[in-house]
Design a protein around this motif. Structure first.
Motif, PDB file in Angstrom:
ATOM      1  N   GLN A   4       0.855  -1.186   0.000  1.00  0.00           N
ATOM      2  CA  GLN A   4       0.000   0.000   0.000  1.00  0.00           C
ATOM      3  C   GLN A   4       0.887   1.231   0.000  1.00  0.00           C
ATOM      4  O   GLN A   4       1.655   1.433   0.939  1.00  0.00           O
ATOM      5  N   ALA A   5       0.757   2.037  -1.047  1.00  0.00           N
ATOM      6  CA  ALA A   5       1.542   3.270  -1.147  1.00  0.00           C
ATOM      7  C   ALA A   5       0.660   4.465  -0.843  1.00  0.00           C
ATOM      8  O   ALA A   5      -0.528   4.473  -1.151  1.00  0.00           O
ATOM      9  N   SER A   6       1.264   5.484  -0.259  1.00  0.00           N
ATOM     10  CA  SER A   6       0.522   6.707   0.053  1.00  0.00           C
ATOM     11  C   SER A   6       1.473   7.883   0.081  1.00  0.00           C
ATOM     12  O   SER A   6       2.699   7.711   0.097  1.00  0.00           O
ATOM     13  N   GLY A   7       0.901   9.078   0.075  1.00  0.00           N
ATOM     14  CA  GLY A   7       1.701  10.278   0.286  1.00  0.00           C
ATOM     15  C   GLY A   7       1.886  11.171  -0.908  1.00  0.00           C
ATOM     16  O   GLY A   7       2.541  12.210  -0.807  1.00  0.00           O
ATOM     17  N   GLY A   8       1.337  10.816  -2.058  1.00  0.00           N
ATOM     18  CA  GLY A   8       1.490  11.683  -3.218  1.00  0.00           C
ATOM     19  C   GLY A   8       0.692  12.964  -3.059  1.00  0.00           C
ATOM     20  O   GLY A   8      -0.027  13.154  -2.083  1.00  0.00           O
ATOM     21  N   GLY A   9       0.836  13.834  -4.032  1.00  0.00           N
ATOM     22  CA  GLY A   9       0.085  15.081  -3.993  1.00  0.00           C
ATOM     23  C   GLY A   9       0.649  16.106  -4.947  1.00  0.00           C
ATOM     24  O   GLY A   9       1.479  15.790  -5.805  1.00  0.00           O
ATOM     25  N   LEU A  10       0.185  17.330  -4.762  1.00  0.00           N
ATOM     26  CA  LEU A  10       0.605  18.453  -5.586  1.00  0.00           C
ATOM     27  C   LEU A  10       1.519  19.349  -4.769  1.00  0.00           C
ATOM     28  O   LEU A  10       1.194  19.705  -3.627  1.00  0.00           O
ATOM     29  N   VAL A  11       2.654  19.702  -5.341  1.00  0.00           N
ATOM     30  CA  VAL A  11       3.618  20.542  -4.635  1.00  0.00           C
ATOM     31  C   VAL A  11       4.276  21.475  -5.638  1.00  0.00           C
ATOM     32  O   VAL A  11       4.390  21.145  -6.818  1.00  0.00           O
ATOM     33  N   GLN A  12       4.709  22.629  -5.150  1.00  0.00           N
ATOM     34  CA  GLN A  12       5.413  23.560  -6.025  1.00  0.00           C
ATOM     35  C   GLN A  12       6.863  23.131  -6.195  1.00  0.00           C
ATOM     36  O   GLN A  12       7.433  22.442  -5.329  1.00  0.00           O
ATOM     37  N   ALA A  13       7.446  23.555  -7.294  1.00  0.00           N
ATOM     38  CA  ALA A  13       8.857  23.263  -7.532  1.00  0.00           C
ATOM     39  C   ALA A  13       9.690  23.754  -6.358  1.00  0.00           C
ATOM     40  O   ALA A  13       9.448  24.845  -5.834  1.00  0.00           O
ATOM     41  N   GLY A  14      10.641  22.923  -5.953  1.00  0.00           N
ATOM     42  CA  GLY A  14      11.472  23.247  -4.802  1.00  0.00           C
ATOM     43  C   GLY A  14      10.933  22.685  -3.498  1.00  0.00           C
ATOM     44  O   GLY A  14      11.631  22.700  -2.481  1.00  0.00           O
ATOM     45  N   GLY A  15       9.717  22.203  -3.540  1.00  0.00           N
ATOM     46  CA  GLY A  15       9.093  21.670  -2.332  1.00  0.00           C
ATOM     47  C   GLY A  15       9.480  20.233  -2.062  1.00  0.00           C
ATOM     48  O   GLY A  15      10.324  19.649  -2.747  1.00  0.00           O
ATOM     49  N   SER A  16       8.831  19.669  -1.044  1.00  0.00           N
ATOM     50  CA  SER A  16       9.144  18.310  -0.603  1.00  0.00           C
ATOM     51  C   SER A  16       7.867  17.499  -0.423  1.00  0.00           C
ATOM     52  O   SER A  16       6.798  18.041  -0.139  1.00  0.00           O
TER      53      SER A  16
END
Length: 120
Positions: A4-16
Protein backbone atom coordinates in the motif's frame (compact mmCIF):
# COMPACT_ATOMS: atom_id res chain seq x y z
CA UNK A 1 0.37 -10.07 0.31
CA UNK A 2 -0.25 -6.41 -0.47
CA UNK A 3 1.73 -3.24 -0.88
CA UNK A 4 0.00 0.00 0.00
CA UNK A 5 1.54 3.27 -1.15
CA UNK A 6 0.52 6.71 0.05
CA UNK A 7 1.70 10.28 0.29
CA UNK A 8 1.49 11.68 -3.22
CA UNK A 9 0.09 15.08 -3.99
CA UNK A 10 0.60 18.45 -5.59
CA UNK A 11 3.62 20.54 -4.63
CA UNK A 12 5.41 23.56 -6.02
CA UNK A 13 8.86 23.26 -7.53
CA UNK A 14 11.47 23.25 -4.80
CA UNK A 15 9.09 21.67 -2.33
CA UNK A 16 9.14 18.31 -0.60
CA UNK A 17 6.95 15.24 -0.32
CA UNK A 18 7.32 11.94 1.43
CA UNK A 19 5.92 8.71 0.04
CA UNK A 20 5.25 5.68 2.20
CA UNK A 21 4.83 2.02 1.34
CA UNK A 22 3.54 -0.64 3.70
CA UNK A 23 3.68 -4.38 3.09
CA UNK A 24 1.07 -6.60 4.68
CA UNK A 25 -0.17 -10.18 4.58
CA UNK A 26 1.54 -13.51 5.01
CA UNK A 27 5.15 -12.48 4.53
CA UNK A 28 8.06 -14.80 5.23
CA UNK A 29 10.74 -12.46 3.91
CA UNK A 30 10.61 -8.86 2.74
CA UNK A 31 13.68 -8.47 0.57
CA UNK A 32 14.68 -5.53 -1.63
CA UNK A 33 12.21 -2.66 -1.79
CA UNK A 34 12.12 0.01 -4.45
CA UNK A 35 10.30 2.98 -5.88
CA UNK A 36 9.57 3.34 -9.57
CA UNK A 37 7.84 6.14 -11.42
CA UNK A 38 6.08 6.55 -14.71
CA UNK A 39 5.49 9.91 -16.34
CA UNK A 40 2.84 10.35 -19.04
CA UNK A 41 4.01 8.89 -22.33
CA UNK A 42 7.17 7.45 -20.81
CA UNK A 43 8.30 4.06 -19.63
CA UNK A 44 8.34 3.17 -15.98
CA UNK A 45 11.75 3.92 -14.52
CA UNK A 46 13.57 2.89 -11.37
CA UNK A 47 13.97 5.71 -8.87
CA UNK A 48 15.57 4.14 -5.80
CA UNK A 49 16.19 0.78 -4.16
CA UNK A 50 17.03 -0.38 -0.67
CA UNK A 51 18.12 -3.80 0.52
CA UNK A 52 17.17 -5.45 3.78
CA UNK A 53 20.55 -4.38 5.13
CA UNK A 54 20.01 -0.77 4.13
CA UNK A 55 22.17 -0.54 1.03
CA UNK A 56 20.65 2.09 -1.24
CA UNK A 57 20.94 3.11 -4.86
CA UNK A 58 19.40 5.96 -6.82
CA UNK A 59 18.72 7.01 -10.36
CA UNK A 60 21.11 9.74 -11.42
CA UNK A 61 18.21 12.14 -11.90
CA UNK A 62 17.21 12.02 -8.22
CA UNK A 63 20.53 11.43 -6.47
CA UNK A 64 21.13 14.05 -3.81
CA UNK A 65 17.46 15.05 -3.70
CA UNK A 66 15.63 11.84 -2.81
CA UNK A 67 16.26 9.53 0.14
CA UNK A 68 14.89 6.01 0.45
CA UNK A 69 14.62 4.35 3.84
CA UNK A 70 12.90 1.36 5.40
CA UNK A 71 11.75 -0.01 8.71
CA UNK A 72 12.12 -3.78 8.63
CA UNK A 73 10.11 -4.32 11.81
CA UNK A 74 7.16 -2.33 10.46
CA UNK A 75 7.59 -3.67 6.90
CA UNK A 76 7.57 -0.17 5.48
CA UNK A 77 9.64 1.89 3.10
CA UNK A 78 9.64 5.62 2.53
CA UNK A 79 10.85 7.99 -0.14
CA UNK A 80 11.72 11.49 1.03
CA UNK A 81 11.68 13.77 -2.01
CA UNK A 82 13.27 17.20 -1.68
CA UNK A 83 13.96 19.99 -4.16
CA UNK A 84 11.25 18.64 -6.39
CA UNK A 85 11.23 19.61 -10.05
CA UNK A 86 8.42 19.61 -12.60
CA UNK A 87 10.15 16.70 -14.33
CA UNK A 88 9.59 14.63 -11.19
CA UNK A 89 5.88 14.64 -12.00
CA UNK A 90 4.79 11.04 -12.39
CA UNK A 91 2.85 8.21 -10.86
CA UNK A 92 5.09 6.61 -8.25
CA UNK A 93 4.94 2.88 -7.56
CA UNK A 94 6.23 0.91 -4.62
CA UNK A 95 7.84 -2.43 -5.43
CA UNK A 96 9.09 -5.23 -3.22
CA UNK A 97 10.68 -8.64 -3.59
CA UNK A 98 8.67 -10.78 -1.18
CA UNK A 99 8.73 -14.42 -0.17
CA UNK A 100 5.31 -15.38 1.08
CA UNK A 101 4.20 -17.84 3.73
CA UNK A 102 3.46 -20.75 3.90
CA UNK A 103 4.32 -21.50 0.26
CA UNK A 104 7.66 -19.65 0.30
CA UNK A 105 7.06 -18.35 -3.21
CA UNK A 106 9.23 -15.38 -4.02
CA UNK A 107 8.20 -12.74 -6.50
CA UNK A 108 7.85 -9.03 -7.14
CA UNK A 109 4.83 -7.22 -5.75
CA UNK A 110 3.60 -3.80 -6.81
CA UNK A 111 1.55 -1.24 -4.97
CA UNK A 112 -1.04 0.93 -6.61
CA UNK A 113 0.54 4.09 -7.89
CA UNK A 114 0.38 7.42 -6.16
CA UNK A 115 0.39 10.62 -8.19
CA UNK A 116 3.07 13.23 -7.60
CA UNK A 117 2.60 16.51 -9.42
CA UNK A 118 5.19 19.29 -9.25
CA UNK A 119 4.10 22.66 -10.52
CA UNK A 120 6.55 25.22 -11.87
Amino acid sequence: VQLQASGGGLVQAGGSLILSCAASGSIFALNEMAWFRQAPGKQRELVATITTGGTVSYAASVKGRFTISRDNAKKTASLQMNSLKPEDTAVYYCNADIQDYPNYRRRDYWGRGTQVTVSS
